[in-house]
Write an enzyme that holds these catalytic residues in place. Structure first.
Site, PDB file in Angstrom:
ATOM      1  N   CYS A 126       0.803  -1.230   0.000  1.00  0.00           N
ATOM      2  CA  CYS A 126       0.000   0.000   0.000  1.00  0.00           C
ATOM      3  C   CYS A 126       0.835   1.280   0.000  1.00  0.00           C
ATOM      4  O   CYS A 126       0.317   2.358  -0.251  1.00  0.00           O
ATOM      5  CB  CYS A 126      -0.926   0.033   1.214  1.00  0.00           C
ATOM      6  SG  CYS A 126      -1.683  -1.556   1.547  1.00  0.00           S
ATOM      7  N   HIS A 380      -8.850   3.556  -2.580  1.00  0.00           N
ATOM      8  CA  HIS A 380      -7.465   3.183  -2.293  1.00  0.00           C
ATOM      9  C   HIS A 380      -6.927   2.305  -3.417  1.00  0.00           C
ATOM     10  O   HIS A 380      -6.866   1.073  -3.292  1.00  0.00           O
ATOM     11  CB  HIS A 380      -7.452   2.453  -0.949  1.00  0.00           C
ATOM     12  CG  HIS A 380      -6.116   1.923  -0.513  1.00  0.00           C
ATOM     13  ND1 HIS A 380      -4.911   2.425  -0.935  1.00  0.00           N
ATOM     14  CD2 HIS A 380      -5.809   0.900   0.344  1.00  0.00           C
ATOM     15  CE1 HIS A 380      -3.926   1.746  -0.373  1.00  0.00           C
ATOM     16  NE2 HIS A 380      -4.425   0.816   0.398  1.00  0.00           N
ATOM     17  N   CYS A 411      -0.548   2.513   6.496  1.00  0.00           N
ATOM     18  CA  CYS A 411      -0.184   1.186   6.965  1.00  0.00           C
ATOM     19  C   CYS A 411       0.091   0.334   5.733  1.00  0.00           C
ATOM     20  O   CYS A 411      -0.299   0.682   4.623  1.00  0.00           O
ATOM     21  CB  CYS A 411      -1.296   0.578   7.807  1.00  0.00           C
ATOM     22  SG  CYS A 411      -2.904   0.536   6.971  1.00  0.00           S
ATOM     23  N   GLY A 413       0.166  -3.670   4.207  1.00  0.00           N
ATOM     24  CA  GLY A 413      -0.162  -5.076   4.395  1.00  0.00           C
ATOM     25  C   GLY A 413       1.094  -5.906   4.558  1.00  0.00           C
ATOM     26  O   GLY A 413       2.089  -5.635   3.905  1.00  0.00           O
TER      27      GLY A 413
END
Lengths: 427, 237
Positions: A126, A380, A411, A413
């Site tokens: 991300c 996103h 954050c 993954g």
């Protein structure tokens, strides 16, 4: 000099009795953040496409190279810079095979860049769009290039987080390894449970995201950062239709708390994470022109933002959402700043649970967080998001018209967090 | 409020004369003590203001001053060049004696307060404490133990041959001159300790004679009971 060292040693944090302190010269009234030098890494300009809703939205049939090409061309055209001047191009991408390395090279030729400009892609899940910026900044700092493009692109319509690749069977025996393949939604539930973020708080945060995005949209605040893209989509009757996309498709102005409360948890039967308080699955691209200040000045280009700090940290994979709560303090420390010094935080809203946790843990005043909405309303698109956040942040700081600091964080993954501190120099 | 301004000199220490109530001495340095010279000023307070009685220049900054307890004209000062100088207000021009033994800045000088002794103690950034006879002929003892620069050395007002020191290593130490040893090392603060002092009043509690106070860059002030080295009160802001 030694007497100065002893006395300046008084200024170190309590507990340290080490007298060997590094003294540095800096311009009056400032430390590393705030001082201005020719070697600074600066952002000249940045643009993004609108974010489309994956599979149902206007970009559902658009290949990522088209989206990427549109923003790369637009950024250079806006400032009148020839692509010949680019030392490198780095593109964040997650879902394409090989993180889209081939796709990116095709994309640059769609934009008419000469073959002499190299390109590569980067995948840190991300954060890829932000990592692309870090990479270009690093190449500038190490003296290999003067100017580069940092981009991010994702089509979640055409590719899904399906194939995990070739993984060792030993993965099941090692907790942390196994935790890497936990679905993201379960990590959101883990954060909600472990840190006590209630369904009500999550829904309220999600509502806020939509409201802020809707206000920004209707006030036309995104107009200067969005590149209109004309694409072909296959409509319900199976026919090709040309459509120009210039507005984020995920924003729901009519969102209400009641409506959000009705949604059922998606990942766990008695959970709190719903489609309404999670980020949307989207398509989009963003591009930023980055340069060494001396080179940027020599070309007569403006400075939109200065990169003051960059941090990437690791956190437990099963609560990956806490990433920003660790990465942001690391980046602030690097920049010599505190939360109070920062005007705007762009914290990716992967899930309300983790966004709320991070904001509360760091004591960030909510009005500083995602003032124009976040991923819950805007979407996103994985590899694009980091770059998109920087674009939105810097445009917002410029609108405010004064010198200010901003933070971008997300954050990641599999258990990481990334954060960057930018300074907008003011008019 | 009566003010004395010393142009281009920044004050580091002030001490009142034990003999002349209106008199005090001030150790001052050029450029905040970071570089340059120093001055020793003797000042008298009148009804209306403060005036200069006499002053001397020194080639390095001066960081502390102490009056003699036995001779009203004599003072000792500690300098950035590691020297201690003995000065006489009755002899204006040069110091009576200069003793250069410390290898770094002398940050603290104190004259013994107990009846049986007449001694000088100095604390230095070279991490040693030295005890001297009142003529500064040579040091009588050099005491080691601190692991950081020493900011303060103070004789106990009650216990002969006993003094305390405060250091950048975060400890307060209590020393016994006769044994030439450190009797007590108290990690009193989490940051550098800049100053300490004894309670000179023995009236209000059986423990007062043994009370030592210190203050530190960790934003706290500590009061300790010497005998057990236990902190019994701590104030912070």
């Amino acid at each position: 000099m030694n007497r100065l060292k002893i006395i300046s040693g008084h200024l170190s944090p309590a507990g340290s009795t080490d007298h060997e302190r590094d003294l540095w010269g800096s311009t009056c009234g400032s430390g590393p953040a705030g001082s201005s030098g020719p070697e600074d890494v600066v952002v000249v300009h940045g643009l993004r496409t609108a974010t489309g809703r994956a599979k149902r939205g206007s970009f559902k049939d658009t290949t990522p190279d088209e989206l990427l090409s549109a923003v790369m061309t637009a950024v250079l055209k806006d400032i009148g810079l020839s692509p010949n001047q680019l030392g490198d191009v780095c593109v964040g991408n997650v879902l394409q095979p090989g993180a889209g390395a081939l796709m990116a090279r095709v994309s640059q030729f769609l934009s008419g860049f000469p073959e002499t400009v190299p390109v590569y892609t980067v995948n840190r899940q991300c954060s890829s769009g932000l990592q692309a910026l870090f990479n270009i900044a690093g190449a500038i700092r190490s003296g290999s290039i003067d100017l580069g493009l940092a981009c991010g692109v994702e089509s979640m319509s055409l590719r899904a987080m399906g194939n995990p690749g070739d993984l060792s069977s030993r993965l099941v025996d090692i907790d942390k390894a196994r935790d890497c393949i936990i679905p993201m939604g379960i990590t959101s539930e883990n954060v909600a449970e472990r840190f006590g973020v209630s369904r009500e708080k999550q829904d309220a945060f999600a509502l806020g995201s939509h409201q802020k995005a809707a206000r920004a949209q209707s006030a036309g605040r995104f107009r200067e950062e969005i590149v209109p893209v004309t694409v072909t989509m296959v409509d319900d009757r199976g026919e090709d239709r040309a459509v120009t996309v210039e507005e984020d498709e995920g924003v729901r102005p009519g969102t209400t708390l009641e409506g959000l409360a009705k949604l059922r948890p998606v990942f766990k039967p008695d959970g709190s994470t719903t489609a309404g308080n999670s980020s949307q699955v989207s398509d989009g691209a963003a591009a930023l022109l980055i340069g060494r200040r001396a080179a940027v000045k020599a070309l007569g280009l403006p400075v939109l933002g200065v990169l003051r700090a960059s941090a990437v940290v690791g956190v437990p994979p099963d609560v990956m959402g806490i990433g920003p709560a660790v990465a942001i303090p690391a980046a602030l420390e690097q920049a010599g700043l505190s939360v109070a010094d920062v005007d705007v935080f762009e914290i990716n809203e992967a899930f309300s649970s983790q966004a709320v946790y991070c904001v509360e843990k760091l004591g960030i005043p909510p009005e500083k967080v995602n003032p124009n909405g976040g991923a819950i309303a805007l979407g996103h698109p994985l590899g694009c998001t980091g770059a998109r956040q920087v674009v939105t942040l810097l445009h917002e700081l410029r609108r405010r018209g004064r010198r200010a600091y901003g933070v971008v964080s997300m954050c990641i993954g599999t258990g990481m967090g990334a954060a960057a501190v930018f300074e907008h120099p003011g008019p | 409020m009566k003010v004395f301004r010393s142009p281009a000199r920044h004050g580091y220490a002030v001490e009142a004369s034990p003999f002349v109530p209106s008199r005090s001495a001030c150790a001052a340095s050029q450029f905040y003590g970071l570089t340059g010279c120093g001055s020793l000023l003797v000042l008298d307070q009148t009804e209306t203001d403060v005036c200069l009685v006499t002053s001397w220049e020194w080639s390095d900054g001066l960081f502390d001053v102490a009056w003699s307890e036995t001779n009203e004209h004599v003072l000792v000062a500690g300098g950035g060049d590691g020297s201690l100088q003995l000065w006489d207000t009755a002899n204006h021009s040069a110091p009576l004696r200069v003793a250069k033994e410390h290898t770094q800045e002398v940050y603290s000088v104190d004259w013994s307060q107990t009846r049986g002794e007449n001694l000088i103690v100095s604390g230095s950034w070279d991490q040693t404490v030295k005890v001297w006879d009142p003529a500064l002929s040579r040091s009588l003892a050099t005491l080691r133990g601190h692991e950081g620069v020493i900011y303060s050395t103070i004789w106990s007002p009650h216990i002969p041959g006993c003094f305390a020191s405060a250091s950048g290593d975060g400890t307060l130490r209590v020393w016994d001159l006769k044994a030439a040893a450190c009797r007590l090392a108290i990690p009193a603060h989490s940051a550098e300790i800049l100053s300490c002092d004894w309670c000179k009043y023995d009236q209000f509690s059986p423990f007062s004679r043994s009370v030592l106070a210190s203050c530190s860059y960790d934003f706290t002030v500590s009061s300790l009971h010497r005998l057990v080295g236990r902190r019994f009160s701590r104030a912070s802001d």
